[in-house]
Write a protein that holds these residues in place. Structure first.
Motif, PDB file in Angstrom:
ATOM      1  N   ASN A 163      14.762  19.684  31.428  1.00 39.76           N
ATOM      2  CA  ASN A 163      13.547  19.760  30.608  1.00 39.76           C
ATOM      3  C   ASN A 163      13.172  18.430  29.961  1.00 39.76           C
ATOM      4  O   ASN A 163      12.350  18.394  29.039  1.00 39.76           O
ATOM      5  CB  ASN A 163      13.669  20.852  29.530  1.00 39.76           C
ATOM      6  N   ARG A 164      13.780  17.331  30.441  1.00 38.96           N
ATOM      7  CA  ARG A 164      13.435  15.990  29.963  1.00 38.96           C
ATOM      8  C   ARG A 164      13.123  15.102  31.160  1.00 38.96           C
ATOM      9  O   ARG A 164      13.816  15.179  32.182  1.00 38.96           O
ATOM     10  CB  ARG A 164      14.576  15.380  29.140  1.00 38.96           C
ATOM     11  N   PRO A 165      12.123  14.232  31.051  1.00 42.52           N
ATOM     12  CA  PRO A 165      11.797  13.346  32.171  1.00 42.52           C
ATOM     13  C   PRO A 165      12.960  12.418  32.503  1.00 42.52           C
ATOM     14  O   PRO A 165      13.593  11.846  31.609  1.00 42.52           O
ATOM     15  CB  PRO A 165      10.586  12.559  31.667  1.00 42.52           C
ATOM     16  N   GLU A 177       8.634  18.856  38.340  1.00 45.96           N
ATOM     17  CA  GLU A 177       7.340  18.233  38.093  1.00 45.96           C
ATOM     18  C   GLU A 177       7.458  16.706  38.096  1.00 45.96           C
ATOM     19  O   GLU A 177       8.485  16.145  37.739  1.00 45.96           O
ATOM     20  CB  GLU A 177       6.783  18.698  36.748  1.00 45.96           C
ATOM     21  N   THR A 178       6.362  16.054  38.471  1.00 51.15           N
ATOM     22  CA  THR A 178       6.293  14.597  38.487  1.00 51.15           C
ATOM     23  C   THR A 178       5.757  14.100  37.153  1.00 51.15           C
ATOM     24  O   THR A 178       4.806  14.661  36.604  1.00 51.15           O
ATOM     25  CB  THR A 178       5.375  14.112  39.620  1.00 51.15           C
ATOM     26  N   THR A 179       6.391  13.035  36.621  1.00 50.38           N
ATOM     27  CA  THR A 179       5.918  12.404  35.391  1.00 50.38           C
ATOM     28  C   THR A 179       5.459  10.989  35.723  1.00 50.38           C
ATOM     29  O   THR A 179       5.536  10.544  36.872  1.00 50.38           O
ATOM     30  CB  THR A 179       7.028  12.352  34.333  1.00 50.38           C
ATOM     31  N   SER A 180       5.006  10.268  34.713  1.00 54.05           N
ATOM     32  CA  SER A 180       4.519   8.903  34.942  1.00 54.05           C
ATOM     33  C   SER A 180       5.615   7.962  35.423  1.00 54.05           C
ATOM     34  O   SER A 180       5.352   6.979  36.118  1.00 54.05           O
ATOM     35  CB  SER A 180       3.887   8.342  33.662  1.00 54.05           C
ATOM     36  N   SER A 181       6.883   8.255  35.050  1.00 53.19           N
ATOM     37  CA  SER A 181       7.968   7.345  35.412  1.00 53.19           C
ATOM     38  C   SER A 181       9.022   7.983  36.314  1.00 53.19           C
ATOM     39  O   SER A 181       9.902   7.289  36.823  1.00 53.19           O
ATOM     40  CB  SER A 181       8.670   6.833  34.145  1.00 53.19           C
ATOM     41  N   TYR A 205      10.722  12.240  37.162  1.00 52.90           N
ATOM     42  CA  TYR A 205      10.610  13.669  37.421  1.00 52.90           C
ATOM     43  C   TYR A 205      11.288  14.452  36.297  1.00 52.90           C
ATOM     44  O   TYR A 205      12.185  13.955  35.616  1.00 52.90           O
ATOM     45  CB  TYR A 205      11.265  14.025  38.759  1.00 52.90           C
ATOM     46  N   VAL A 206      10.867  15.711  36.144  1.00 53.15           N
ATOM     47  CA  VAL A 206      11.480  16.608  35.167  1.00 53.15           C
ATOM     48  C   VAL A 206      11.677  17.966  35.810  1.00 53.15           C
ATOM     49  O   VAL A 206      10.774  18.481  36.484  1.00 53.15           O
ATOM     50  CB  VAL A 206      10.628  16.714  33.877  1.00 53.15           C
TER      51      VAL A 206
END
Length: 242
Positions: free
Chosen positions: A40-42, A82-86, A88-89
């Motif tokens: 649950n954290r990027p 999910e994909t994040t700006s830097s 994945y999470v």
């Protein structure tokens, strides 16, 4: 909806509704483990690379990790990863991850009475199926995570054994202690507890044999004598009981 199960306390694995998911090769499982340990954290791509490769990664590392994430997303039904700006999470209930559930149960045991705490610790230790994260492999980050989990396991076994001995239930302490002492003969506190448990269930000869085997191992492998605590346990076993 069927509950997901992610397993790190043994081989890196996942399942849903009792069905094992096909995750693919070992490096893909390392990516999953790194995401689960930061649930649950990027997680930046660089950390995923560090989790997969021990030493200098190949030039294709970033593309390889992206490919593993793409295939994990398909294996995990898409919505959870999910994909994040830097990076994945991975989104999930922490209780779906055996390592996180283990830590929650161990924390819950603190501050409880011996009977309640022993039940929680037995539940926590029952989640283990083998060496954390499947044993040696992966990068330094996963290696350190595995060591921390193994240390937490040993501490939980020690806490459980002390509670069971105080409760007068030495027979329940023998199995968890044996499961870890065989792989950690240098943990003399655990050896001492197992000797005590053996003695209290009438297995005096096994207790004395364990001491002698540990004494020889310490001398041969580390060049040291048993600690005063272990020697005191040995002496107490030789003393006639009132």
């Amino acid at each position: 909806m069927d509950r997901m199960e992610f397993r790190l306390l043994g081989s890196i694995d996942a399942g849903v509704g009792g069905r094992r998911l096909e995750l693919g090769p070992r490096k893909r499982r390392y990516v999953l483990a790194a995401l689960l340990l930061d649930l649950n954290r990027p997680v930046p791509v660089e950390r995923l690379i560090d989790a997969v490769w021990d030493g200098a990664p190949p030039d294709s590392a970033r593309i390889t990790v992206q490919g593993h994430v793409y295939r994990l997303r398909r294996a995990l039904c898409g919505a959870r990863l999910e994909t994040t700006s830097s990076g994945y999470v991975l989104m999930a209930d922490p209780d779906e991850v055996d390592a996180l559930r283990f830590r929650r149960l161990v924390a819950a045991a603190r501050g409880t009475d011996d009977a309640a705490g022993a039940d929680l610790l037995e539940e926590a230790l029952g989640l283990w199926r083998g060496p954390a994260l499947g044993g040696p492999g992966g990068g330094k980050e996963l290696e350190m995570a595995a060591i921390e989990l193994e240390e937490a396991r040993l501490a939980a076994v020690e806490d459980l054994a002390r509670r069971l001995l105080r409760l007068g239930r030495p027979e329940r302490a023998v199995a968890p202690l044996r499961s870890v002492v065989s792989g950690a003969p240098h943990r003399e506190r655990l050896v001492s507890l197992l000797m005590t448990a053996f003695s209290r269930v009438g297995r005096q000869a096994e207790a004395l044999e364990l001491y002698e085997r540990t004494r020889r191992w310490l001398a041969d492998e580390l060049g040291v004598d048993p600690t005063p605590e272990l020697r005191d346990t040995f002496t107490a076993l030789l003393s006639p009981q009132p």
